[in-house]
Design an enzyme around this catalytic site. Structure first.
Site, short mmCIF file in Angstrom:
data_model
loop_
_atom_site.label_atom_id
_atom_site.label_comp_id
_atom_site.label_asym_id
_atom_site.label_seq_id
_atom_site.Cartn_x
_atom_site.Cartn_y
_atom_site.Cartn_z
N HIS A 1 -11.09 132.49 39.28
CA HIS A 1 -10.33 131.30 38.91
C HIS A 1 -11.24 130.08 38.84
O HIS A 1 -10.92 129.10 38.16
CB HIS A 1 -9.23 131.02 39.94
N ASP B 1 -6.92 138.68 31.39
CA ASP B 1 -6.52 137.86 32.53
C ASP B 1 -6.27 136.46 31.97
O ASP B 1 -6.57 136.17 30.79
CB ASP B 1 -7.62 137.85 33.59
#
Length: 929
Positions: free
Chosen positions: A171, A244
């Protein structure tokens, strides 16, 4: 091919823009994040209406919808599921998740996580993984996937090709995986290969730099070598390939929105997830078609895959989501039961020196519980107290070292210390939030050699407690929830099985796969109705009956408990001690049991003497009490008097013989101050002559006798404590405590509670305006018992409902409880059977009451009880009943005599037996839902 982010917790302006975005860009789906189920359902309906082709709705739901939404069910993290050894429970978790998704209009669950978490410091996967063993990850991933897909929710395995052994969060940056191809094949890729071979419908590709698979340094999401060549060609995956989230720094650090989507498409992904600029991405892809870099047929092929998935999931006949009943449907009793079962199955015993768990011997054991990391009493401690009264301590993580040392010194005074570690963070940063003082105290308790440590958090946090291997017992609970706290306490006391296996390695002491298994020892288990086949929606009717009784002043408050099959499915306290509403009733408060004393004290003690060969039911009462050999009671037998068949009078108002015509007490009866001659307390500032008990016995001996027909009588029960004492040489209470109350952990049983209990822990009974002229609070309500000094065989026993339930469960179990036999099964059968039913129309057993031959709504029991059931009621508003056929045990305690015994509302409302009937109806109605 695009799924954009959607939120249901934002304002109407946002929602309007999102609807416009969907309609203008013709995107294929949305992935929902934060919000609530009703808001999301309403927004989904708006978006579906605005879309020409039904949208595919996805969610990250690794531990259920609760991962993103309020007012929904949270299932355990995958790390906790990794401890469960029963495949069926993992499958049922997938089924439940699928049911919730379908009800909310969600077709895609971005789960399971198939990453093998073999790096304790992993900052992003960690507790989201099933564990570090690839074989364990494989089958759990398969079962969860099957549960989802068998119920038409598309499962998406992630994060391909494996995000488990990294110390960087994608992230925030691009992690580098520097393993050889052999290592990747044998470890990271193994669960994905297995899942693909067994039909998983979706795979999500992670943002990773894996030089072995792609030397260009491009993130795996954007790598044709990884997405097309490895995943689709080499591994043969033909389902939907999802990126993702394309807003993560693992890709956005190097590529712009739109550009990253184009590269993801070229790499071979079917769906671009969390696309941040769909128009730009479409523009770039179309330019690729025009300049010949992209084959239009390839777009068609991937779009067809998406449309096929939509068709499979039922979107060709899409119906708007029904809002009514949505929250209830996402939080069903069945969901609670599954969560309860998952929590129980995950508990892992890592250390059990000298088989300290479960704790078997309760008599005389001095235990302290300590909750570390909180300054409030925990649910864990509340449940511990159901099994044994103990001292509880709490200390917050922020407390100073001096207080930790003081607490340590106090704890070391106990025989056993049960320590819970609370408020542990799920991620490894800053030692999972654990402070140095907490580590110090837990290590000190461990090194004392008399500690059971229970950890409510990520198992990796145990790495910081270096002395755990010196503890008597260690339990890993994985999460801090009401169920894990409750069930950990129950595990310690032997109410539940131990079957969990550690999914990861902790230090060198606790390897992956460790888990000490054992069976429960049949102490009461505190569960929910569905576990025993009762419908909690029906059982909830108990609340309304209790509320009715209190509102109509049938009693100021009450305790209600019920168990089935040895599992407590209802334990609740209602109202207040008195109508002034100052002191609420708590589960630990004790009530005057009144005539329940006959069975919970006298009869139980006599049964023990009977089976030990020290008591014969068919000999004369006078053989045990010689002063009855002369007179009209010389030939009555114990069997007759215990079954109320002897001809004894029903009762004698003994206290009335102590009062003169002017209303004052005769001089040799009572005094308002204690002395050697008047040492026995009857009530506050009222003491009886030390030899007056002999006068009571004399009145019983000289009382008139009737025919030998059924007449309920207190008389013989006055005498049983003396019989017990004569036979055993022990006091009545000592005999009961030694043989029953103490080893059961039923320490609230007591006579004369004013001696040992705080006044606020005792529920008062009547204001006696005639005899004692005061509110009876801590002394017995029954006049005759009070004249016996509060200790008699017919009345005077106090207890809370939980401890009375233990005694009743022992009766129901045929004399066994908590792995210990108290009475023989044949003894229970003999004493609870009807003794004179046929010839004398007497329903009574020995000491115990039994149901009417044809029970009815206004009878002494619920109409549905079996003829083998038994129990007793008490004048103060108490009731205990055992049904061995249905294995239902029921306790109702109240002080309906407050402020006066003239209050008959409890009988008029039939509260006690109406509640009892609910327990039977709940089993019958379960199949109707």
């Amino acid at each position: 091919m695009f799924m954009v982010a959607a939120y249901s917790n934002r304002d109407s302006v946002y929602e309007k823009e999102l609807v416009k975005y969907v309609s203008e860009n013709s995107i294929g789906g949305v992935i929902f994040f934060q919000g609530g189920p009703v808001r999301q359902a309403m927004l989904t309906n708006r978006l579906q209406k605005a879309s020409k082709v039904p949208l595919m709705v996805g969610m990250d739901a690794e531990w259920g919808l609760k991962m993103r939404l309020d007012s929904t069910t949270r299932f355990p993290y995958q790390m906790a599921l990794g401890a469960i050894t029963d495949p069926h429970l993992i499958y049922e978790t997938g089924v439940a998740m699928a049911r919730h998704c379908r009800r909310l209009g969600v077709q895609v669950s971005f789960s399971p996580v198939l990453d093998i978490n073999n790096n304790p410091g992993n900052p992003v996967i960690n507790f989201r993984s099933f564990g570090e063993n690839k074989e364990e990850v494989k089958w759990r991933g398969f079962e969860l996937t099957k549960g989802l897909q068998d119920h038409t929710v598309l499962a998406v395995a992630k994060h391909f090709p494996g995000h488990g052994d990294t110390d960087t969060d994608s992230h925030h940056d691009l992690p580098v995986i520097s393993f050889t191809r052999n290592r990747l094949d044998s470890m990271e890729l193994s669960p994905f290969r297995f899942s693909i071979d067994n039909g998983v419908s979706g795979v999500m590709v992670a943002h990773l730099d894996i030089p072995t698979l792609d030397t260009t340094g491009v993130p795996s999401t954007l790598s044709e070598n990884i997405v097309s060549n490895l995943l689709q060609e080499e591994l043969g995956f033909q389902g939907l390939v999802f990126t993702d989230a394309l807003n993560m720094k693992g890709v956005t650090k190097y590529y712009q929105p739109g550009e990253v989507d184009l590269l993801a498409f070229k790499a071979g992904n079917d769906v671009m997830l969390f696309s941040e600029d769909v128009p730009k991405a479409i523009e770039l892809i179309m330019e690729g078609v025009k300049n010949g870099q992209i084959d239009e047929a390839e777009i068609d092929r991937r779009c067809r895959k998406v449309l096929a998935a939509k068709y499979w999931s039922g979107l060709s006949v899409f119906q708007p989501i029904q809002i009514e009943g949505l929250v209830d449907d996402l939080n069903t009793p069945e969901d609670k039961l599954l969560n309860f079962q998952l929590a129980e199955a995950s508990l892992t015993v890592l250390k059990n020196e000298n088989d300290v768990i479960p704790i078997r011997e309760l008599g005389g054991l001095k235990i302290a519980s300590i909750s570390v990391g909180t300054d409030e009493k925990t649910e864990f401690q509340e449940m511990l107290e159901n099994y044994l009264v103990m001292d509880h301590f709490q200390i917050s993580a922020e407390d100073n070292f001096e207080n930790y040392e003081k607490l340590r010194d106090r704890l070391f005074e106990y025989d056993l210390i049960i320590a819970g570690i609370h408020n542990v963070k799920v991620y490894p940063g800053d030692r999972f939030g654990i402070k140095e003082n907490e580590i110090y105290l837990i290590n000190q308790i461990s090194e004392s050699g008399k500690g059971i440590i229970v950890h409510f958090g990520n198992p990796y946090a145990l790495n910081y407690f270096l002395s755990l291997d010196r503890s008597e017992g260690v339990i890993e609970a994985y999460q801090e929830t009401p169920y894990t706290q409750s069930l950990s306490a129950q595990l310690i006391f032997g109410a539940v099985n131990s079957s969990g296996k550690l999914p990861v390695s902790i230090n060198y002491n606790f390897p992956q796969g460790l888990g000490i298994s054992f069976e429960n020892i049949h102490r009461l288990k505190y569960s929910i109705p569905e576990e025993v086949g009762l419908d909690s929606r029906m059982v909830q009717k108990i609340d309304s009956f209790a509320a009715q009784a209190i509102s109509q002043k049938a009693a100021p408050g009450c305790q209600i408990l019920a168990a089935k099959d040895g599992k407590v499915i209802w334990q609740k306290s209602y109202g207040f001690h008195t109508y002034d509403s100052l002191t609420p009733v708590r589960d630990s408060d004790i009530y005057d049991l009144a005539s329940i004393t006959k069975v919970a004290a006298s009869t139980t003690a006599l049964m023990k003497l009977y089976e030990d060969g020290l008591l014969n039911l068919d000999v004369k009462l006078s053989d045990y009490l010689p002063y009855f050999k002369k007179g009209n009671k010389s030939d009555i037998t114990l069997r007759e008097v215990l079954a109320h068949q002897s001809g004894l009078k029903s009762w004698i108002p003994f206290w009335m013989t102590t009062v003169k015509k002017n209303g004052k007490f005769k001089w040799f009866t009572f005094k308002h101050d204690s002395s050697k001659r008047f040492p026995i307390k009857v009530a506050d500032e009222l003491y009886i002559h030390r030899k007056y008990k002999k006068k009571l016995y004399k009145q019983i001996r000289k009382s008139e006798m009737g025919d030998k027909v059924y007449v309920y009588s207190d008389m013989s029960f006055y005498l049983y404590p003396e019989i017990v004492e004569n036979i055993t040489g022990q006091s009545f209470m000592d005999y009961l405590e030694e043989n029953f109350y103490q080893p059961m952990g039923a320490r609230s049983f007591t006579f004369n509670p004013y001696k040992t209990y705080a006044v606020n822990d005792i529920v008062p009974t009547e204001y006696d305006s005639l005899f004692r002229k005061q509110l009876l609070h801590g002394t017995v309500h029954d006049e005759g018992s009070s004249m016996m000094g509060g200790l008699s065989g017919h009345a005077g026993l106090f207890a809370n409902g939980n401890d009375l339930l233990k005694m009743a469960q022992m009766w129901c179990n045929g004399g066994e409880y908590g792995g210990q036999r108290y009475l023989k099964e044949e003894t229970i059968r003999e004493w609870t059977r009807c003794q004179y039913c046929v010839q004398n129309d007497n329903r009574r057993a020995l000491g115990f009451d039994r149901p009417l031959e044809q029970p009815h709504a206004n009878g002494n029991t619920a109409k549905s009880v079996s003829q083998s059931s038994f129990g007793h009621s008490g004048f103060t508003g108490t009731f205990v009943w055992v049904d061995p056929e249905s294995e239902i045990v029921y306790v109702f305690l109240s002080n309906r005599v407050y402020p006066t015994r003239e209050n008959k509302e409890l009988f008029r409302l039939n509260t006690r037996t109406n509640i009892q009937e609910v327990l039977y109806e709940a089993g019958e109605k379960l199949t109707d839902y």
